[in-house]
Design a protein around this motif. Structure first.
Motif, PDB file in Angstrom:
ATOM      1  N   ILE A 139       0.814  -1.213   0.000  1.00 40.11           N
ATOM      2  CA  ILE A 139       0.000   0.000   0.000  1.00 40.11           C
ATOM      3  C   ILE A 139       0.848   1.263   0.000  1.00 40.11           C
ATOM      4  O   ILE A 139       0.461   2.274  -0.590  1.00 40.11           O
ATOM      5  N   ALA A 140       2.010   1.199   0.618  1.00 43.02           N
ATOM      6  CA  ALA A 140       2.807   2.408   0.846  1.00 43.02           C
ATOM      7  C   ALA A 140       2.993   3.290  -0.390  1.00 43.02           C
ATOM      8  O   ALA A 140       2.735   4.493  -0.320  1.00 43.02           O
ATOM      9  N   PRO A 141       3.402   2.742  -1.553  1.00 41.14           N
ATOM     10  CA  PRO A 141       3.635   3.638  -2.685  1.00 41.14           C
ATOM     11  C   PRO A 141       2.391   4.411  -3.079  1.00 41.14           C
ATOM     12  O   PRO A 141       2.474   5.588  -3.456  1.00 41.14           O
ATOM     13  N   PHE A 142       1.238   3.748  -2.953  1.00 41.91           N
ATOM     14  CA  PHE A 142       0.018   4.401  -3.429  1.00 41.91           C
ATOM     15  C   PHE A 142      -0.427   5.496  -2.478  1.00 41.91           C
ATOM     16  O   PHE A 142      -0.983   6.499  -2.907  1.00 41.91           O
ATOM     17  N   ILE A 143      -0.142   5.311  -1.174  1.00 42.15           N
ATOM     18  CA  ILE A 143      -0.483   6.380  -0.232  1.00 42.15           C
ATOM     19  C   ILE A 143       0.328   7.629  -0.546  1.00 42.15           C
ATOM     20  O   ILE A 143      -0.199   8.750  -0.601  1.00 42.15           O
ATOM     21  N   GLY A 144       1.618   7.419  -0.813  1.00 40.38           N
ATOM     22  CA  GLY A 144       2.450   8.570  -1.163  1.00 40.38           C
ATOM     23  C   GLY A 144       1.930   9.264  -2.403  1.00 40.38           C
ATOM     24  O   GLY A 144       1.832  10.489  -2.469  1.00 40.38           O
ATOM     25  N   PHE A 145       1.537   8.479  -3.396  1.00 39.48           N
ATOM     26  CA  PHE A 145       1.064   9.028  -4.658  1.00 39.48           C
ATOM     27  C   PHE A 145      -0.225   9.825  -4.447  1.00 39.48           C
ATOM     28  O   PHE A 145      -0.381  10.938  -4.947  1.00 39.48           O
ATOM     29  N   VAL A 146      -1.140   9.247  -3.660  1.00 44.07           N
ATOM     30  CA  VAL A 146      -2.432   9.911  -3.457  1.00 44.07           C
ATOM     31  C   VAL A 146      -2.249  11.222  -2.700  1.00 44.07           C
ATOM     32  O   VAL A 146      -2.820  12.252  -3.074  1.00 44.07           O
ATOM     33  N   THR A 147      -1.407  11.213  -1.664  1.00 41.09           N
ATOM     34  CA  THR A 147      -1.247  12.459  -0.899  1.00 41.09           C
ATOM     35  C   THR A 147      -0.641  13.542  -1.765  1.00 41.09           C
ATOM     36  O   THR A 147      -1.015  14.709  -1.653  1.00 41.09           O
ATOM     37  N   ALA A 148       0.277  13.150  -2.642  1.00 40.25           N
ATOM     38  CA  ALA A 148       0.877  14.170  -3.502  1.00 40.25           C
ATOM     39  C   ALA A 148      -0.185  14.792  -4.400  1.00 40.25           C
ATOM     40  O   ALA A 148      -0.195  15.998  -4.633  1.00 40.25           O
ATOM     41  N   ASN A 149      -1.105  13.965  -4.878  1.00 41.97           N
ATOM     42  CA  ASN A 149      -2.143  14.496  -5.762  1.00 41.97           C
ATOM     43  C   ASN A 149      -3.162  15.338  -5.009  1.00 41.97           C
ATOM     44  O   ASN A 149      -3.735  16.266  -5.564  1.00 41.97           O
ATOM     45  N   LEU A 150      -3.389  14.979  -3.718  1.00 40.43           N
ATOM     46  CA  LEU A 150      -4.417  15.690  -2.959  1.00 40.43           C
ATOM     47  C   LEU A 150      -4.115  17.169  -2.838  1.00 40.43           C
ATOM     48  O   LEU A 150      -5.021  17.991  -2.774  1.00 40.43           O
ATOM     49  N   VAL A 151      -2.812  17.509  -2.798  1.00 43.95           N
ATOM     50  CA  VAL A 151      -2.463  18.919  -2.622  1.00 43.95           C
ATOM     51  C   VAL A 151      -3.034  19.755  -3.757  1.00 43.95           C
ATOM     52  O   VAL A 151      -3.441  20.897  -3.566  1.00 43.95           O
ATOM     53  N   TRP A 152      -3.096  19.151  -4.953  1.00 37.90           N
ATOM     54  CA  TRP A 152      -3.590  19.899  -6.110  1.00 37.90           C
ATOM     55  C   TRP A 152      -5.056  20.291  -5.948  1.00 37.90           C
ATOM     56  O   TRP A 152      -5.533  21.181  -6.657  1.00 37.90           O
ATOM     57  N   LEU A 153      -5.772  19.580  -5.046  1.00 38.79           N
ATOM     58  CA  LEU A 153      -7.203  19.856  -4.885  1.00 38.79           C
ATOM     59  C   LEU A 153      -7.468  21.302  -4.514  1.00 38.79           C
ATOM     60  O   LEU A 153      -8.491  21.872  -4.884  1.00 38.79           O
ATOM     61  N   ILE A 154      -6.594  21.901  -3.728  1.00 41.81           N
ATOM     62  CA  ILE A 154      -6.912  23.219  -3.180  1.00 41.81           C
ATOM     63  C   ILE A 154      -6.127  24.326  -3.849  1.00 41.81           C
ATOM     64  O   ILE A 154      -6.102  25.443  -3.367  1.00 41.81           O
ATOM     65  N   VAL A 155      -5.468  24.020  -4.983  1.00 44.88           N
ATOM     66  CA  VAL A 155      -4.722  25.077  -5.666  1.00 44.88           C
ATOM     67  C   VAL A 155      -5.676  25.858  -6.557  1.00 44.88           C
ATOM     68  O   VAL A 155      -6.310  25.277  -7.432  1.00 44.88           O
ATOM     69  N   PRO A 156      -5.833  27.160  -6.359  1.00 43.04           N
ATOM     70  CA  PRO A 156      -6.709  27.928  -7.245  1.00 43.04           C
ATOM     71  C   PRO A 156      -6.019  28.240  -8.569  1.00 43.04           C
ATOM     72  O   PRO A 156      -4.932  28.782  -8.593  1.00 43.04           O
ATOM     73  N   PHE A 157      -6.700  27.867  -9.685  1.00 37.17           N
ATOM     74  CA  PHE A 157      -6.136  28.128 -11.009  1.00 37.17           C
ATOM     75  C   PHE A 157      -6.657  29.434 -11.587  1.00 37.17           C
ATOM     76  O   PHE A 157      -6.170  29.900 -12.599  1.00 37.17           O
ATOM     77  N   GLY A 158      -7.702  29.965 -10.975  1.00 40.92           N
ATOM     78  CA  GLY A 158      -8.275  31.199 -11.490  1.00 40.92           C
ATOM     79  C   GLY A 158      -9.391  31.612 -10.550  1.00 40.92           C
ATOM     80  O   GLY A 158      -9.621  30.953  -9.525  1.00 40.92           O
ATOM     81  N   ASP A 159     -10.090  32.662 -10.922  1.00 42.59           N
ATOM     82  CA  ASP A 159     -11.177  33.119 -10.077  1.00 42.59           C
ATOM     83  C   ASP A 159     -12.264  32.042 -10.048  1.00 42.59           C
ATOM     84  O   ASP A 159     -12.859  31.729 -11.071  1.00 42.59           O
ATOM     85  N   LYS A 160     -12.515  31.447  -8.906  1.00 45.58           N
ATOM     86  CA  LYS A 160     -13.485  30.352  -8.728  1.00 45.58           C
ATOM     87  C   LYS A 160     -13.160  29.146  -9.609  1.00 45.58           C
ATOM     88  O   LYS A 160     -14.011  28.350  -9.929  1.00 45.58           O
ATOM     89  N   PHE A 161     -11.918  29.019  -9.991  1.00 45.97           N
ATOM     90  CA  PHE A 161     -11.472  27.894 -10.814  1.00 45.97           C
ATOM     91  C   PHE A 161     -10.592  27.030  -9.922  1.00 45.97           C
ATOM     92  O   PHE A 161      -9.377  27.108  -9.941  1.00 45.97           O
ATOM     93  N   ILE A 162     -11.247  26.232  -9.100  1.00 47.70           N
ATOM     94  CA  ILE A 162     -10.539  25.512  -8.056  1.00 47.70           C
ATOM     95  C   ILE A 162     -11.361  24.277  -7.730  1.00 47.70           C
ATOM     96  O   ILE A 162     -12.587  24.308  -7.782  1.00 47.70           O
TER      97      ILE A 162
END
Ligand code: SF4
Ligand code: SF4
Lengths: 393, 258
Positions: A88-111
């Protein structure tokens, strides 16, 4: 939209989630490919080589070839590993890295998700990285893996505190933990109102602490290949090993996007409409010799200024530009500095960066108090100083 | 640790990091890559390069220079040289039947070249010794002679094979062997020593020289010591000397001017 609104709310949530998740996954993989290639090219340029060259034009398709190779490689499964942790370990690392992108705003209300507690979310998600590292190290049942994982855990935990502390200054200035609010606060401060300038100390501390968080040189002690074969991923092969690589680079890109959002104004930047309007203004000689061409360009700029899609595209453009600036910085540092020792790392973290980030909080608070209290008062040191301070904070 | 110390330390650290970053940035932006795209381009090997040891041929007579004296096989630290020979009953000379070097184990140490008393071996420049099957790495007599043609030269005829003036531990460069010599269109090269009194049919480029030698020898013995081979370097040296003379004259002119 008609069709979308006719769906039941549960379906909207699920469909939207799946859509956003897939988009973020694709975005993360795209960034991985580019980052991997950039890393190899930049290291090559710094070492006076040319880097990958044969696959595609100047070797730019190399990461895809690498991924295919890793995909078809044999999955070696050592005998005495702790099976579930190891798998499981590799996939947990992969998922957490992707989760950060969830809250990055790309534009006005584009998040993807506009969390009120964005910064706390970042801290929480990067905390999972420790778990992935330690699961891999412990589950592999290998001395090198365990040593690497222990180093990684110690390093990540101590630098996590510093990193969050260095962000408090930004939060104090913006008055919100929400990332989109932080971007808007920087926009309100006017031209180049980035938090980079008032928060220079916090920025530097954040830069160093993030490099440690990301396990990148000069802090890549967890996978120090000269001492520990490959640190916590010694026992991995094939696609599971690739997952660690993916996690590392997606995390790097996500961290850079967060840094760009917090310190470089995120997606804010001139949009196409603003550029065209400004260009038209220049062609008109700022009203001195109004001509039809200048007026047409300016009118066109004004007409597309309100377009949401174009503004989003501009936002993505600026965010990606700033993100890649940070990625370049991280790679440049990686190929310049030698690795620090573990005691130096701890010294730096606890004895230098933590006090400095606390001092930064103190300084920000004090100056802000001064600026708010004396705002508008006719002080004899001159209004210019006050205005400078006002811009500063 | 006082605050001054603290700040000073931080400042010095930052400064050294900035210096390092500046250096890598310069390397990245302003230095061209030194990569040689290997299969497409090849780097020049230095004159002291030690590739595969190869056997030389006397380009004048076409005989191989090896006398099967076994010195090289004795000298080889890893025992990879195999020599088989028999004695020619007429000429009483050794004729080499098999001369093989197992390049899969050769360590390119140059000892065999140093040991050879007849200047027969030389370390070649060939380094692409990659084979799919390691058995193909055993280079036989013919292979070694063919590879060695590039390094062979026409020897002065004499009663005894002379050791060349260059000591063997100074590595040989390529000789002036022509494409014709290396091609060996007549199947001429690498033959055993010829019987006594037999005059070899010389290759055209050496026939000329032989004739000149003979005429010179009959007319006057003095220039006979100067064979045609030496005349050629002189001719080559002339154009090289001309610019030097020009340079000298310009020097004089410059010196003559106030
Ligand atoms: S170079 Fe050294 S190892 Fe190779 S054949 Fe000659 S003596 Fe033996
Ligand atoms: S030492 Fe020279 S002459 Fe003697 S066998 Fe070896 S190559 Fe031939």
């Amino acid at each position: 939209m008609e069709w979308w609104n006719s769906l039941p709310p549960t379906a909207q949530v699920w469909l939207g989630g799946i859509l956003k998740g897939s988009l973020i996954l694709v975005w993360g993989l795209l960034n991985f490919a580019i980052c991997l290639m950039l890393e190899r090219k930049i290291s090559a340029w710094i070492q006076n080589r040319v880097g990958p060259w044969r696959v595609g034009l100047w070797g730019w398709i190399q990461p895809i070839a690498d991924l295919i190779k890793l995909w078809v490689k044999e999955y070696i499964h050592p005998n005495n590993v702790d099976k579930w942790l190891y798998l499981i370990a590799p996939f947990i690392g992969f998922v957490t890295a992707n989760l950060v992108w969830l809250i990055v705003p790309f534009g006005d209300k584009f998040i993807a998700t506009d969390l009120e507690i964005g910064i706390i979310f970042i801290a929480a998600v990067t905390g999972y990285d420790v778990i992935a590292t330690f699961m891999a190290g412990w589950g592999s049942n290998n001395k090198y893996s365990l040593l690497g994982a222990m180093r990684g855990a110690a390093q990540l935990i101590s630098y996590e505190i510093t990193m969050v502390m260095s962000l408090i200054g930004v939060v104090m200035m913006a008055g919100s933990l929400r990332l989109s609010d932080i971007v808007l606060a920087q926009q309100e401060r006017g031209f180049l109102g980035w938090f980079l300038f008032p928060q220079a100390i916090g920025f530097i501390v954040y830069l160093i602490a993030s490099l440690a968080e990301l396990n990148r040189a000069p802090f890549d002690l967890a996978e120090a290949e000269q001492e520990l074969v490959a640190g916590h991923h010694t026992e991995y092969s094939g696609m599971r090993w690739a997952m660690f690589m993916l996690a590392e680079y997606i995390h790097l890109a996500a961290w850079s996007a967060i840094a760009a959002t917090l310190f470089l104004g995120g997606w804010s930047g001139p949009t196409l409409g603003q550029v065209a309007a400004g260009l038209g203004n220049v062609l008109n000689g700022f009203g001195a010799f109004v001509n039809p061409v200048g007026t047409a360009v300016a009118d066109w700029g004004m007409s597309i200024m309100g377009s949401t899609v174009l503004n989003w595209i501009a936002g993505v453009f600026w965010l990606v530009l700033k993100t890649y600036f940070f990625i370049f910085l991280a790679m440049w540092i990686r190929w310049t500095l030698p690795r620090v020792r573990i005691d130096q790392l701890m010294d730096l973290g606890w004895k230098f960066l933590l006090p400095v980030s606390l001092f930064n909080i103190f300084l920000t608070g004090t100056l802000r108090y001064v600026a708010v209290t004396f705002d508008g008062l006719p002080i004899s040191i001159g209004s210019f100083t006050m205005r400078l301070l006002g811009w500063w904070l | 640790m006082g605050v001054t110390n603290f700040v000073g330390e931080a400042w010095r650290t930052g400064k050294s990091i900035a210096t390092g970053l500046k250096i890598t940035f310069r390397e990245m932006m302003f230095r061209p890559a030194i990569t040689v795209f290997y299969p497409d381009q090849r780097d020049e090997v230095p004159p002291w390069f030690r590739g595969i040891p190869v056997l030389k041929t006397d380009l004048r007579t076409g005989e191989y220079k090896c006398t099967s004296c076994m010195q090289c096989a004795q000298a080889c630290p890893v025992n990879v040289i195999t020599i088989e020979w028999h004695q020619d009953p007429e000429t009483r000379k050794k004729v080499c039947d098999r001369f093989a070097i197992d390049m899969s184990r050769c360590m390119l140490c140059n000892f065999c070249v140093e040991a050879c008393p007849f200047d027969s071996l030389v370390m070649g420049y060939d380094y692409e010794l990659c084979k799919v099957d390691p058995e193909n790495l055993v280079f036989e007599f013919e292979d070694l002679l063919r590879l060695g043609l590039k390094y062979s030269s026409a020897e002065e005829p004499g009663p005894k094979a002379k050791r060349s003036e260059t000591p063997p531990w100074v590595f040989h460069g390529l000789t002036n062997a022509t494409e014709d010599d290396i091609q060996d269109v007549r199947g001429y090269l690498g033959r055993p020593p010829l019987p006594k009194g037999y005059e070899p049919e010389l290759k055209p480029q050496f026939q000329q020289k032989q004739a000149e030698d003979e005429t010179a020898a009959t007319v006057e013995p003095e220039p006979a010591a100067k064979p045609a081979a030496e005349a050629k370097p002189e001719a080559e040296a002339k154009p090289a000397a001309a610019p030097a003379a020009q340079a000298g004259s310009t020097d004089r002119e410059e010196a003559g001017q106030p």
